[in-house]
Design a protein around this motif. Structure first.
Motif, PDB file in Angstrom:
ATOM      1  N   VAL A   1     134.636 -22.453  74.624  1.00  0.00           N
ATOM      2  CA  VAL A   1     135.791 -22.494  73.728  1.00  0.00           C
ATOM      3  C   VAL A   1     135.592 -21.514  72.574  1.00  0.00           C
ATOM      4  O   VAL A   1     136.509 -20.770  72.198  1.00  0.00           O
ATOM      5  CB  VAL A   1     136.025 -23.928  73.209  1.00  0.00           C
ATOM      6  N   ASP A   2     134.378 -21.489  72.021  1.00  0.00           N
ATOM      7  CA  ASP A   2     134.080 -20.543  70.948  1.00  0.00           C
ATOM      8  C   ASP A   2     133.748 -19.159  71.493  1.00  0.00           C
ATOM      9  O   ASP A   2     134.178 -18.143  70.929  1.00  0.00           O
ATOM     10  CB  ASP A   2     132.916 -21.046  70.104  1.00  0.00           C
ATOM     11  N   ASP A   3     132.989 -19.103  72.570  1.00  0.00           N
ATOM     12  CA  ASP A   3     132.538 -17.813  73.082  1.00  0.00           C
ATOM     13  C   ASP A   3     133.697 -16.948  73.573  1.00  0.00           C
ATOM     14  O   ASP A   3     133.635 -15.717  73.501  1.00  0.00           O
ATOM     15  CB  ASP A   3     131.528 -18.009  74.215  1.00  0.00           C
ATOM     16  N   CYS A   4     134.762 -17.573  74.081  1.00  0.00           N
ATOM     17  CA  CYS A   4     135.951 -16.832  74.530  1.00  0.00           C
ATOM     18  C   CYS A   4     137.061 -16.841  73.483  1.00  0.00           C
ATOM     19  O   CYS A   4     138.135 -16.285  73.729  1.00  0.00           O
ATOM     20  CB  CYS A   4     136.481 -17.410  75.842  1.00  0.00           C
ATOM     21  N   ASP A   5     136.814 -17.486  72.341  1.00  0.00           N
ATOM     22  CA  ASP A   5     137.808 -17.529  71.263  1.00  0.00           C
ATOM     23  C   ASP A   5     139.127 -18.114  71.775  1.00  0.00           C
ATOM     24  O   ASP A   5     140.196 -17.541  71.596  1.00  0.00           O
ATOM     25  CB  ASP A   5     138.025 -16.116  70.709  1.00  0.00           C
ATOM     26  N   LEU A   6     139.049 -19.291  72.394  1.00  0.00           N
ATOM     27  CA  LEU A   6     140.224 -19.919  72.993  1.00  0.00           C
ATOM     28  C   LEU A   6     141.028 -20.661  71.927  1.00  0.00           C
ATOM     29  O   LEU A   6     140.465 -21.333  71.067  1.00  0.00           O
ATOM     30  CB  LEU A   6     139.801 -20.893  74.091  1.00  0.00           C
ATOM     31  N   THR A   7     142.343 -20.564  72.019  1.00  0.00           N
ATOM     32  CA  THR A   7     143.233 -21.170  71.032  1.00  0.00           C
ATOM     33  C   THR A   7     144.065 -22.300  71.613  1.00  0.00           C
ATOM     34  O   THR A   7     144.207 -23.358  71.018  1.00  0.00           O
ATOM     35  CB  THR A   7     144.172 -20.106  70.421  1.00  0.00           C
ATOM     36  N   TRP A   8     144.624 -22.085  72.796  1.00  0.00           N
ATOM     37  CA  TRP A   8     145.519 -23.080  73.404  1.00  0.00           C
ATOM     38  C   TRP A   8     144.840 -23.646  74.656  1.00  0.00           C
ATOM     39  O   TRP A   8     144.766 -22.972  75.672  1.00  0.00           O
ATOM     40  CB  TRP A   8     146.856 -22.443  73.781  1.00  0.00           C
ATOM     41  N   LEU A   9     144.347 -24.865  74.572  1.00  0.00           N
ATOM     42  CA  LEU A   9     143.608 -25.450  75.694  1.00  0.00           C
ATOM     43  C   LEU A   9     144.469 -26.418  76.494  1.00  0.00           C
ATOM     44  O   LEU A   9     145.211 -27.226  75.928  1.00  0.00           O
ATOM     45  CB  LEU A   9     142.378 -26.217  75.202  1.00  0.00           C
ATOM     46  N   HIS A  10     144.363 -26.318  77.822  1.00  0.00           N
ATOM     47  CA  HIS A  10     144.833 -27.359  78.728  1.00  0.00           C
ATOM     48  C   HIS A  10     143.576 -27.996  79.325  1.00  0.00           C
ATOM     49  O   HIS A  10     142.875 -27.368  80.109  1.00  0.00           O
ATOM     50  CB  HIS A  10     145.696 -26.772  79.842  1.00  0.00           C
ATOM     51  N   VAL A  11     143.273 -29.225  78.926  1.00  0.00           N
ATOM     52  CA  VAL A  11     142.067 -29.916  79.378  1.00  0.00           C
ATOM     53  C   VAL A  11     142.460 -30.950  80.424  1.00  0.00           C
ATOM     54  O   VAL A  11     143.333 -31.791  80.185  1.00  0.00           O
ATOM     55  CB  VAL A  11     141.341 -30.595  78.201  1.00  0.00           C
ATOM     56  N   PHE A  12     141.789 -30.884  81.569  1.00  0.00           N
ATOM     57  CA  PHE A  12     142.079 -31.792  82.670  1.00  0.00           C
ATOM     58  C   PHE A  12     140.844 -32.634  82.978  1.00  0.00           C
ATOM     59  O   PHE A  12     139.833 -32.086  83.418  1.00  0.00           O
ATOM     60  CB  PHE A  12     142.489 -31.016  83.924  1.00  0.00           C
ATOM     61  N   PRO A  13     140.889 -33.943  82.761  1.00  0.00           N
ATOM     62  CA  PRO A  13     139.800 -34.793  83.260  1.00  0.00           C
ATOM     63  C   PRO A  13     139.813 -34.728  84.797  1.00  0.00           C
ATOM     64  O   PRO A  13     140.869 -34.905  85.409  1.00  0.00           O
ATOM     65  CB  PRO A  13     140.173 -36.197  82.763  1.00  0.00           C
ATOM     66  N   TYR A  14     138.682 -34.431  85.386  1.00  0.00           N
ATOM     67  CA  TYR A  14     138.650 -34.285  86.845  1.00  0.00           C
ATOM     68  C   TYR A  14     139.084 -35.574  87.544  1.00  0.00           C
ATOM     69  O   TYR A  14     138.657 -36.678  87.184  1.00  0.00           O
ATOM     70  CB  TYR A  14     137.250 -33.907  87.335  1.00  0.00           C
ATOM     71  N   SER A  15     139.944 -35.414  88.546  1.00  0.00           N
ATOM     72  CA  SER A  15     140.289 -36.530  89.439  1.00  0.00           C
ATOM     73  C   SER A  15     140.308 -35.983  90.854  1.00  0.00           C
ATOM     74  O   SER A  15     140.842 -34.893  91.096  1.00  0.00           O
ATOM     75  CB  SER A  15     141.639 -37.145  89.077  1.00  0.00           C
ATOM     76  N   PRO A  16     139.692 -36.697  91.803  1.00  0.00           N
ATOM     77  CA  PRO A  16     139.575 -36.167  93.168  1.00  0.00           C
ATOM     78  C   PRO A  16     140.908 -36.118  93.890  1.00  0.00           C
ATOM     79  O   PRO A  16     141.725 -37.031  93.779  1.00  0.00           O
ATOM     80  CB  PRO A  16     138.617 -37.153  93.846  1.00  0.00           C
ATOM     81  N   ARG A  17     141.133 -35.028  94.609  1.00  0.00           N
ATOM     82  CA  ARG A  17     142.293 -34.878  95.476  1.00  0.00           C
ATOM     83  C   ARG A  17     141.830 -35.119  96.909  1.00  0.00           C
ATOM     84  O   ARG A  17     140.968 -34.373  97.406  1.00  0.00           O
ATOM     85  CB  ARG A  17     142.913 -33.490  95.335  1.00  0.00           C
ATOM     86  N   PRO A  18     142.362 -36.152  97.569  1.00  0.00           N
ATOM     87  CA  PRO A  18     141.917 -36.460  98.936  1.00  0.00           C
ATOM     88  C   PRO A  18     142.036 -35.240  99.854  1.00  0.00           C
ATOM     89  O   PRO A  18     143.032 -34.513  99.815  1.00  0.00           O
ATOM     90  CB  PRO A  18     142.879 -37.568  99.376  1.00  0.00           C
ATOM     91  N   GLY A  19     140.984 -35.023 100.635  1.00  0.00           N
ATOM     92  CA  GLY A  19     140.979 -33.914 101.574  1.00  0.00           C
ATOM     93  C   GLY A  19     140.367 -32.643 101.038  1.00  0.00           C
ATOM     94  O   GLY A  19     140.163 -31.689 101.798  1.00  0.00           O
ATOM     95  N   THR A  20     140.046 -32.605  99.733  1.00  0.00           N
ATOM     96  CA  THR A  20     139.416 -31.414  99.163  1.00  0.00           C
ATOM     97  C   THR A  20     137.897 -31.558  99.207  1.00  0.00           C
ATOM     98  O   THR A  20     137.369 -32.673  99.135  1.00  0.00           O
ATOM     99  CB  THR A  20     139.861 -31.195  97.705  1.00  0.00           C
ATOM    100  N   PRO A  21     137.171 -30.447  99.298  1.00  0.00           N
ATOM    101  CA  PRO A  21     135.701 -30.533  99.329  1.00  0.00           C
ATOM    102  C   PRO A  21     135.105 -31.233  98.110  1.00  0.00           C
ATOM    103  O   PRO A  21     134.116 -31.970  98.233  1.00  0.00           O
ATOM    104  CB  PRO A  21     135.274 -29.065  99.399  1.00  0.00           C
ATOM    105  N   ALA A  22     135.698 -31.022  96.920  1.00  0.00           N
ATOM    106  CA  ALA A  22     135.137 -31.630  95.714  1.00  0.00           C
ATOM    107  C   ALA A  22     135.201 -33.157  95.758  1.00  0.00           C
ATOM    108  O   ALA A  22     134.361 -33.836  95.151  1.00  0.00           O
ATOM    109  CB  ALA A  22     135.866 -31.114  94.476  1.00  0.00           C
ATOM    110  N   ALA A  23     136.169 -33.693  96.479  1.00  0.00           N
ATOM    111  CA  ALA A  23     136.297 -35.155  96.573  1.00  0.00           C
ATOM    112  C   ALA A  23     135.127 -35.779  97.316  1.00  0.00           C
ATOM    113  O   ALA A  23     134.868 -36.978  97.175  1.00  0.00           O
ATOM    114  CB  ALA A  23     137.614 -35.514  97.248  1.00  0.00           C
ATOM    115  N   ARG A  24     134.412 -34.961  98.095  1.00  0.00           N
ATOM    116  CA  ARG A  24     133.260 -35.465  98.855  1.00  0.00           C
ATOM    117  C   ARG A  24     131.934 -35.237  98.128  1.00  0.00           C
ATOM    118  O   ARG A  24     130.883 -35.622  98.632  1.00  0.00           O
ATOM    119  CB  ARG A  24     133.230 -34.797 100.233  1.00  0.00           C
ATOM    120  N   MET A  25     131.976 -34.589  96.967  1.00  0.00           N
ATOM    121  CA  MET A  25     130.757 -34.342  96.192  1.00  0.00           C
ATOM    122  C   MET A  25     130.422 -35.566  95.345  1.00  0.00           C
ATOM    123  O   MET A  25     131.280 -36.409  95.091  1.00  0.00           O
ATOM    124  CB  MET A  25     130.967 -33.120  95.285  1.00  0.00           C
TER     125      MET A  25
END
Length: 281
Positions: free
Chosen positions: A174-198
């Protein structure tokens, strides 16, 4: 104005390609005609949208890139006062796009970046196409090319396998890229995606990390807004009492103005996520 839909990439957390298919671009001529028609109707600003707009043109004859499309729009539609990009993948930004960002004032000095994380291992597990250092380098390059440019970003909190130290790398981004407008997403698994199996992160930890990211974003936003106080800026009036600056800041107006007008505004103060201002003398 939608310039493409679909996505050729397969990020491990994302379900979009399964629903919308591979990237499909709208021909340049069709986009230009749409924008000309909007300008003739009195529209002052156009936002180019899509699922992955930096992949624009790979499926079209001659393989035009996003930068050449933007340059062509600005050349062929001289009556368009403001052009804005919705969200870009910085690692795919072409040299023509960087040049037009640097040299064309009608392209707004605001970029929303699809960063997602600031840790290289998490980026790899997300199957992203950039490293942390490339994000920082891109933002530094853009700030040199276009002084005053501001960045927004998408960031995911609590991606599977994210440790405390991995999260700290994202928080520091956030500081290193000097970000101003953040969209923050708490991770939630999407069925059928590889990340849901991690291996998943505990839900309470995810919420705590998302809150810390949002707090960092609010701090950066407050600093940016405070720095605008006393300045004279240009804004597009969206409602009688609300304008939007080129850097994407909402401006609450002391007196009513006509929607669609572009006005000079003297910034008199700030709110939590907006500026306050009056018509400049």
């Amino acid at each position: 104005v939608q310039i493409q839909t679909g996505c050729d990439h397969r990020c491990t957390f994302c379900i979009i390609p399964y629903g919308r298919g591979n990237s499909r671009s709208v021909p340049v001529g069709s986009i230009v005609r749409q924008i000309k028609a909007l300008v003739e109707k009195g529209y002052r600003e156009v936002v180019l949208t899509g699922v992955d707009i930096t992949s624009y043109g790979a499926d079209l004859p001659g393989r035009p890139v996003l930068g050449s499309l933007v340059a062509r729009i600005l050349k062929l539609v001289p009556g368009l006062m403001r052009l804005r990009l919705s969200s870009i993948d910085s690692v795919e930004a072409d040299s023509e796009l960087i040049a037009v960002i640097a040299g064309e004032e009608r392209l707004m000095p605001h970029l929303h970046l699809s960063l997602q994380a600031g840790d290289d291992m998490i980026l790899k597990r997300m199957k992203r196409r950039h490293l942390r250092a490339q994000s920082v380098e891109f933002c530094d390059q853009m700030k040199q090319a276009r002084p005053g440019i501001v960045f927004g970003a998408d960031l995911i909190a609590g991606f599977p396998t994210e440790t405390d130290s991995m999260f700290e790398n994202t928080l520091a981004l956030v500081d290193d890229c000097d970000l101003t407008w953040l969209h923050v997403f708490p991770y939630s698994p999407r069925p059928g995606t590889p990340a849901a199996r991690m291996p998943q992160v505990d839900g309470n930890v995810i919420r705590e990390r998302a809150a810390r990211l949002r707090a960092a974003g609010q701090r950066r936003l407050s600093d940016f807004l405070a720095g605008q106080t006393g300045a004279t800026i240009t804004g597009l009036v969206e409602t009688p009492v609300l304008a939007r600056s080129g850097q994407y800041a909402p401006v609450r107006l002391e007196h009513e103005s006509r929607p669609g007008e572009i006005i000079d505004i003297h910034v008199t103060g700030t709110g939590p996520d907006y500026l306050k201002g009056r018509l400049a003398a």
